[in-house]
Scaffold this motif. Sequence first.
Motif, short mmCIF file in Angstrom:
data_model
loop_
_atom_site.label_atom_id
_atom_site.label_comp_id
_atom_site.label_asym_id
_atom_site.label_seq_id
_atom_site.Cartn_x
_atom_site.Cartn_y
_atom_site.Cartn_z
N GLU A 29 9.41 14.82 -37.98
CA GLU A 29 9.01 13.47 -38.33
C GLU A 29 8.74 12.65 -37.07
N PRO A 30 7.54 12.04 -36.96
CA PRO A 30 7.27 11.20 -35.80
C PRO A 30 8.05 9.89 -35.90
N PRO A 31 8.12 9.13 -34.82
CA PRO A 31 8.88 7.88 -34.84
C PRO A 31 8.34 6.88 -35.86
N ALA A 32 9.17 5.93 -36.21
CA ALA A 32 8.79 4.88 -37.14
C ALA A 32 7.62 4.05 -36.58
N PRO A 33 6.89 3.36 -37.45
CA PRO A 33 5.72 2.59 -37.00
C PRO A 33 6.00 1.60 -35.87
N HIS A 58 2.86 9.54 -30.62
CA HIS A 58 4.10 10.08 -30.07
C HIS A 58 3.83 11.24 -29.13
N ILE A 59 2.93 12.14 -29.50
CA ILE A 59 2.61 13.28 -28.63
C ILE A 59 2.02 12.79 -27.31
N LYS A 60 1.12 11.82 -27.39
CA LYS A 60 0.54 11.27 -26.16
C LYS A 60 1.64 10.63 -25.29
N SER A 61 2.63 10.01 -25.95
CA SER A 61 3.72 9.38 -25.21
C SER A 61 4.64 10.42 -24.59
N VAL A 62 5.02 11.43 -25.36
CA VAL A 62 5.93 12.47 -24.87
C VAL A 62 5.34 13.16 -23.63
N SER A 99 5.92 16.47 -33.21
CA SER A 99 4.94 16.52 -34.31
C SER A 99 3.56 16.91 -33.82
N GLN A 100 3.47 18.04 -33.12
CA GLN A 100 2.23 18.48 -32.50
C GLN A 100 1.51 19.56 -33.30
#
Length: 218
Positions: A39-43, A193-197, A155-156
Amino acid sequence: MIKNLLLRGLPALALTALPLLAGTPAHGAPTLQRHVFPEPPAPDVARIELDRLTVEPPHSMAGYSRAMFPHWAKQYGECDTREVVLSRDGKGVTQDSACRATEGTWYSDYDAKTLDSASKIDIDHMVPLANSWRSGADTWTTEKRKKFANDLDNSQLIAVSASSNRSKGDQAPDQWAPPNQDYWCTYSRAWTHIKSVYQLSITTPEKEKLITMLDTCA
């Protein structure tokens, strides 16, 4: 036989031990259980991550090839990343002794289709390999690119219809978004989230589209 064994988040050494823990059926096929897309982070968290991303023009594609991202690495036994995701995202999945999915059904969130054959399923990189190259992966080591291409912790990776994955190609959200708009909230959160990680950059149109997609979140 241990039930409900989760793969997500387990280190490589733990994954290697899974066949011993799970056991092997009489016909020799590996025992894999139903798992969950991370699950990706909340909005609200995704919005913070999006604001912190570097906005810049795309990098050159010079030197890029998919071979620069060693993917579908072995996770344990004969099971590679693709087969792990097929098992995780499907229902009633059975596999042969080589860990290939022989039966099951899969729901493709991108286009809201239910499919009954693994041959109709692609494992999509949420942030495509070529897009990552244009946004910073061109400077990575091969080992980091391998980690990105086989990332089961974030979540990739997601099982979707082959037709939707090939329609998407390597396009950013401003160029392609899931036809199933009910999935826009999850898609934008996962992409951000992936771009952030991985500290990847985004373009101005990409950021604007992600904001629009995040606005669909309840």
